[in-house]
Each structure stands twice: as structure tokens, then as C-alpha cells.
Scaffold this motif. Structure first.
Motif, PDB file in Angstrom:
ATOM      1  N   GLU A 236       0.804  -1.241  -0.092  1.00  0.00           N
ATOM      2  CA  GLU A 236      -0.346   0.317   0.039  1.00  0.00           C
ATOM      3  C   GLU A 236       0.511   1.278  -0.243  1.00  0.00           C
ATOM      4  O   GLU A 236       0.433   2.340  -0.659  1.00  0.00           O
ATOM      5  N   LYS A 237       1.890   1.298   0.876  1.00  0.00           N
ATOM      6  CA  LYS A 237       2.283   2.455   1.104  1.00  0.00           C
ATOM      7  C   LYS A 237       3.206   3.028  -0.625  1.00  0.00           C
ATOM      8  O   LYS A 237       3.238   3.353  -0.516  1.00  0.00           O
ATOM      9  N   GLU A 238       4.334   1.764  -0.894  1.00  0.00           N
ATOM     10  CA  GLU A 238       4.749   1.851  -2.613  1.00  0.00           C
ATOM     11  C   GLU A 238       3.512   2.164  -3.564  1.00  0.00           C
ATOM     12  O   GLU A 238       4.051   3.472  -4.013  1.00  0.00           O
ATOM     13  N   VAL A 239       2.408   2.112  -3.634  1.00  0.00           N
ATOM     14  CA  VAL A 239       1.276   2.241  -4.671  1.00  0.00           C
ATOM     15  C   VAL A 239       0.827   3.739  -4.021  1.00  0.00           C
ATOM     16  O   VAL A 239       0.802   4.121  -5.320  1.00  0.00           O
ATOM     17  N   GLU A 240       0.933   4.067  -2.791  1.00  0.00           N
ATOM     18  CA  GLU A 240       0.396   5.968  -2.936  1.00  0.00           C
ATOM     19  C   GLU A 240       1.611   6.628  -2.572  1.00  0.00           C
ATOM     20  O   GLU A 240       1.688   7.452  -3.675  1.00  0.00           O
ATOM     21  N   GLU A 241       3.239   6.059  -2.802  1.00  0.00           N
ATOM     22  CA  GLU A 241       4.098   6.653  -3.284  1.00  0.00           C
ATOM     23  C   GLU A 241       4.365   6.726  -4.749  1.00  0.00           C
ATOM     24  O   GLU A 241       4.581   7.959  -5.057  1.00  0.00           O
ATOM     25  N   ALA A 242       3.468   6.004  -5.596  1.00  0.00           N
ATOM     26  CA  ALA A 242       4.140   5.983  -6.713  1.00  0.00           C
ATOM     27  C   ALA A 242       2.861   6.554  -7.528  1.00  0.00           C
ATOM     28  O   ALA A 242       2.896   7.997  -8.199  1.00  0.00           O
ATOM     29  N   LYS A 243       1.480   7.125  -6.839  1.00  0.00           N
ATOM     30  CA  LYS A 243       0.742   8.136  -6.820  1.00  0.00           C
ATOM     31  C   LYS A 243       0.905   8.786  -7.223  1.00  0.00           C
ATOM     32  O   LYS A 243       0.479  10.218  -7.832  1.00  0.00           O
ATOM     33  N   LEU A 244       1.580   9.428  -5.984  1.00  0.00           N
ATOM     34  CA  LEU A 244       2.089  10.821  -5.427  1.00  0.00           C
ATOM     35  C   LEU A 244       3.423  11.309  -6.893  1.00  0.00           C
ATOM     36  O   LEU A 244       2.941  12.658  -7.165  1.00  0.00           O
ATOM     37  N   ILE A 245       4.267  10.341  -7.006  1.00  0.00           N
ATOM     38  CA  ILE A 245       4.424  10.985  -8.060  1.00  0.00           C
ATOM     39  C   ILE A 245       4.289  10.919  -8.999  1.00  0.00           C
ATOM     40  O   ILE A 245       4.609  12.096 -10.414  1.00  0.00           O
ATOM     41  N   ILE A 246       3.672  10.360 -10.034  1.00  0.00           N
ATOM     42  CA  ILE A 246       2.684   9.873 -10.959  1.00  0.00           C
ATOM     43  C   ILE A 246       1.934  11.541 -10.788  1.00  0.00           C
ATOM     44  O   ILE A 246       2.055  12.312 -12.295  1.00  0.00           O
ATOM     45  N   ASP A 247       0.973  11.960 -10.147  1.00  0.00           N
ATOM     46  CA  ASP A 247       0.471  12.620 -10.201  1.00  0.00           C
ATOM     47  C   ASP A 247       0.981  14.120  -9.651  1.00  0.00           C
ATOM     48  O   ASP A 247       0.661  15.195 -10.233  1.00  0.00           O
ATOM     49  N   ASN A 248       2.080  14.014  -9.665  1.00  0.00           N
ATOM     50  CA  ASN A 248       3.321  15.735  -9.729  1.00  0.00           C
ATOM     51  C   ASN A 248       3.401  15.900 -10.937  1.00  0.00           C
ATOM     52  O   ASN A 248       3.542  17.386 -11.837  1.00  0.00           O
ATOM     53  N   GLN A 259      11.322  17.915  -5.607  1.00  0.00           N
ATOM     54  CA  GLN A 259      11.273  17.425  -4.143  1.00  0.00           C
ATOM     55  C   GLN A 259       9.424  16.847  -3.989  1.00  0.00           C
ATOM     56  O   GLN A 259       9.234  17.025  -4.178  1.00  0.00           O
ATOM     57  N   LEU A 260      10.191  15.223  -2.906  1.00  0.00           N
ATOM     58  CA  LEU A 260       8.567  14.898  -2.704  1.00  0.00           C
ATOM     59  C   LEU A 260       8.625  13.683  -1.516  1.00  0.00           C
ATOM     60  O   LEU A 260       9.880  13.986  -0.895  1.00  0.00           O
ATOM     61  N   ASP A 261       8.372  15.026  -0.693  1.00  0.00           N
ATOM     62  CA  ASP A 261       8.637  14.278   1.010  1.00  0.00           C
ATOM     63  C   ASP A 261      10.459  14.430   1.080  1.00  0.00           C
ATOM     64  O   ASP A 261      10.452  13.562   2.057  1.00  0.00           O
ATOM     65  N   GLY A 262      11.237  15.457   0.492  1.00  0.00           N
ATOM     66  CA  GLY A 262      12.157  15.986   1.447  1.00  0.00           C
ATOM     67  C   GLY A 262      12.823  14.892  -0.230  1.00  0.00           C
ATOM     68  O   GLY A 262      14.341  14.351   0.533  1.00  0.00           O
ATOM     69  N   LYS A 263      12.575  14.087  -0.797  1.00  0.00           N
ATOM     70  CA  LYS A 263      13.282  12.854  -1.198  1.00  0.00           C
ATOM     71  C   LYS A 263      12.978  13.422  -2.823  1.00  0.00           C
ATOM     72  O   LYS A 263      12.469  14.116  -3.508  1.00  0.00           O
ATOM     73  N   MET A 264      14.824  13.946  -3.667  1.00  0.00           N
ATOM     74  CA  MET A 264      14.859  13.829  -5.427  1.00  0.00           C
ATOM     75  C   MET A 264      14.028  12.781  -5.599  1.00  0.00           C
ATOM     76  O   MET A 264      14.179  11.514  -5.909  1.00  0.00           O
ATOM     77  N   VAL A 265      12.936  13.408  -6.525  1.00  0.00           N
ATOM     78  CA  VAL A 265      11.993  12.462  -8.136  1.00  0.00           C
ATOM     79  C   VAL A 265      13.090  12.889  -9.712  1.00  0.00           C
ATOM     80  O   VAL A 265      12.814  14.070  -9.844  1.00  0.00           O
ATOM     81  N   ASP A 266      13.546  11.531  -9.711  1.00  0.00           N
ATOM     82  CA  ASP A 266      14.097  12.359 -11.281  1.00  0.00           C
ATOM     83  C   ASP A 266      13.371  10.397 -12.021  1.00  0.00           C
ATOM     84  O   ASP A 266      12.545  10.255 -11.736  1.00  0.00           O
ATOM     85  N   LYS A 267      14.508  11.076 -13.890  1.00  0.00           N
ATOM     86  CA  LYS A 267      13.376   9.854 -14.554  1.00  0.00           C
ATOM     87  C   LYS A 267      13.682   8.366 -13.536  1.00  0.00           C
ATOM     88  O   LYS A 267      12.444   8.149 -13.967  1.00  0.00           O
ATOM     89  N   PRO A 268      14.318   7.995 -13.140  1.00  0.00           N
ATOM     90  CA  PRO A 268      14.647   6.386 -13.018  1.00  0.00           C
ATOM     91  C   PRO A 268      13.443   6.136 -11.997  1.00  0.00           C
ATOM     92  O   PRO A 268      12.407   5.359 -12.121  1.00  0.00           O
ATOM     93  N   VAL A 269      13.146   6.964 -11.567  1.00  0.00           N
ATOM     94  CA  VAL A 269      12.086   6.839  -9.837  1.00  0.00           C
ATOM     95  C   VAL A 269      10.363   7.020 -10.204  1.00  0.00           C
ATOM     96  O   VAL A 269       9.862   6.209  -9.722  1.00  0.00           O
ATOM     97  N   ILE A 270      10.860   8.178 -11.109  1.00  0.00           N
ATOM     98  CA  ILE A 270       9.240   8.163 -12.017  1.00  0.00           C
ATOM     99  C   ILE A 270       8.823   6.602 -13.172  1.00  0.00           C
ATOM    100  O   ILE A 270       7.831   6.163 -12.802  1.00  0.00           O
ATOM    101  N   GLU A 271       9.919   6.400 -13.455  1.00  0.00           N
ATOM    102  CA  GLU A 271       9.707   4.891 -13.997  1.00  0.00           C
ATOM    103  C   GLU A 271       9.447   3.493 -13.116  1.00  0.00           C
ATOM    104  O   GLU A 271       8.304   3.187 -13.613  1.00  0.00           O
ATOM    105  N   LYS A 272      10.141   4.071 -11.826  1.00  0.00           N
ATOM    106  CA  LYS A 272      10.146   2.848 -11.329  1.00  0.00           C
ATOM    107  C   LYS A 272       8.246   2.791 -10.749  1.00  0.00           C
ATOM    108  O   LYS A 272       7.363   2.360 -10.401  1.00  0.00           O
TER     109      LYS A 272
END
Length: 289
Positions: A236-248, A259-272
């Protein structure tokens, strides 16, 4: 096709064949190889012919290896059951090199043409030579959808010792994961956990190989199915974090790194994140069938 849990079912056990539809494994592997004694193999094939039409779950056959007299008989069986929608393909044991895969694949042309379907091949890598040629095997034919690891036979082949920590499997697992990714295949399937009564150890083992990059486990007992399905599903945590990233991303299509919750988000993170949501949706779709 979901492949979190692939359960071996000895094809000569009629009582189990009759219960297959009650098992929650993603894929059923009807085993014609190691689980069946030589004098029972023809009986096992006959049982499959009798009961296959009643199976409602995605099913593959673990056929006997190319160097056996049983292999041509198994391939004849494939031709007989290929018309059923739930038949997905074969697991080829002792996959050694590209030639091993090509020899099997060549038998499928006429069958596929007749039934207008593609027969998948899951090579089971269980030797030093197979590990060495993992990338070659992965790219041998477009019917190869993913690789599977046979750790018990691998340990025997390299004359190593089985340990609780499974250090002896680390290199082989890594090679299979990297070869799968390099060849563009689905995540590979990890080897069996033989102590099926040790649920805590099995859970830990599944979690460990998921972190390495495996997408599911080969199973030897129905009691392992639910754990494998849980571990190899996004939490559930992985799904919620993924939804937040894609919503951004949807809010600002031109956004690059953020940045999202203090973490850097770039292309590899978005793809994951997108892969996580795709996996989650596939599970939802499967559960609602």
C-alpha cells in the motif's frame, strides 16, 4: 500475465489436478519432469489429457529436457492441449544455451499457426553453463517471456553447499536478473524454497529476492502461495508513493527533477513509480476476473 506465484503440481496426482481451480497461484506448472518417476510419465500425460479442459487457471507444462526419450512425447501433448485458452506455454528444464531454446521453439510454428496463438517458453536455468549463457538464452527467441532459476540443481552442478544464507546463489541470481533486464524480458522467477513449513523463513526469502529484482517464486506447496502473492505485489505504501509521484507529473508535464517529501524524484524514480502502478492495476484486473 501475473507471475508472482508459480506452483508445481505433479501431473500424476489426480486428486490435486481436480483441486487446481481452488488454488490461488497466478500460474500452475503441471510437472512432467522431476516430480514424476519414469514409469509414471505416460500416466501423467494421460491425466492431463483427461482433466485439462476443466482447468480455469493459467497453466504451463514443465516438459522433460531435450536429451530424454520423454521429450518428444511431451511435445505431442503440447500439440493436443494448445487449443485451450488457459494453456500458456512450457517450462524448459536444463536450459543451457540458445540452441536449446531454438530446438524447442521450432516445434511450435505449426501448432501456433493452427491455433492462432503464441506459445511461451520459460527456460529453467539450473547449471553453471546455463547461468553463463543466461543472456543468450534470454534473447534466443521471442517466445521467451522470462527466465526461471533452479537453485537446487545449480548448487549440485557447481558442487557447492546449500546454506541458510544462500550466499552460494547470489552470483547466479544476479546474472539471471541482469540478463533478463538486458534482454527486455519480464522479471525472472526465483528458485523454490524447499522448507515449505517454515513460513517465516519463506517470507524473508521472498522479500530478499524481490529486493534483488525477481518478480516471483517457484513454489512446491499451496501453503506458499499467499505469501508469494503478498510479497511480490506492491505494498500500500509503494502504491501511494507511486501515485503521488505520477500526480505531480500530471500537474506539470514539463517538470523534470523535483522533490517529494524531502526526496529527489527524477526520471528513474518516475519510471519505477509507473511500473509499480502498472503492476498494481494488473493485480486488480486479475482479482476481478
Amino acid at each position: 500475465m501475473l507471475s508472482r506465484s508459480l506452483l508445481f503440481v505433479p501431473a500424476d496426482k489426480e486428486k490435486i489436478l481436480l483441486k487446481i481451480n481452488t488454488i490461488n497461484a497466478d500460474i500452475i506448472i503441471l510437472d512432467l519432469e522431476d516430480a514424476i518417476s519414469l514409469n509414471h510419465k505416460q500416466y501423467a500425460r494421460q491425466l492431463i489429457k483427461e482433466h485439462f479442459h476443466n482447468i480455469q487457471k493459467p497453466t504451463i507444462l514443465r516438459i522433460n529436457s531435450l536429451d530424454t526419450d520423454e521429450h518428444p512425447l511431451d511435445m505431442n501433448l503440447v500439440a493436443e492441449i494448445a487449443a485451450f485458452n488457459h494453456f500458456q506455454g512450457v517450462m524448459l528444464p536444463k536450459a543451457l544455451n540458445k540452441n536449446t531454446i531454438e530446438q524447442v521453439a521450432n516445434h511450435f510454428h505449426d501448432i501456433e499457426k493452427k491455433h492462432n496463438k503464441k506459445i511461451s517458453i520459460i527456460p529453467l536455468i539450473e547449471s553453471a553453463l546455463g547461468v553463463k549463457n543466461a543472456y543468450e538464452i534470454a534473447g534466443a527467441d521471442n517466445r521467451v517471456t522470462q527466465l526461471a532459476f533452479g537453485g537446487v540443481d545449480f548448487v549440485n552442478d557447481i558442487d557447492a553447499q546449500s546454506t541458510a544464507e544462500e550466499h552460494e546463489l547470489f552470483y547466479a541470481r544476479s546474472e539471471i536478473i541482469i540478463s533478463s533486464r538486458s534482454a527486455g524480458l519480464d522479471k525472472p522467477i526465483d528458485t523454490v524454497y524447499v522448507n515449505f513449513k517454515d513460513t517465516e523463513g519463506f517470507y524473508s526469502n521472498c522479500s530478499y529476492v524481490k529486493k534483488l529484482g525477481f518478480g516471483g517464486k517457484l513454489l512446491i506447496h499451496p501453503s506458499q502461495v499467499d505469501i508469494a502473492n503478498e510479497v511480490f505485489s506492491p505494498s500500500e505504501k509503494e502504491v501511494e508513493e507511486a501515485k503521488l509521484i505520477i500526480d505531480n507529473i500530471h500537474e506539470d508535464e514539463n517538470i523534470g527533477t523535483f522533490q517529494l517529501d524531502g526526496k529527489m524524484v527524477d526520471k528513474p524514480v518516475i519510471e519505477k513509480a509507473q511500473r509499480t502502478l502498472n503492476d498494481y492495476q494488473e493485480i486488480i484486473n486479475y482479482s476481478g476476473r
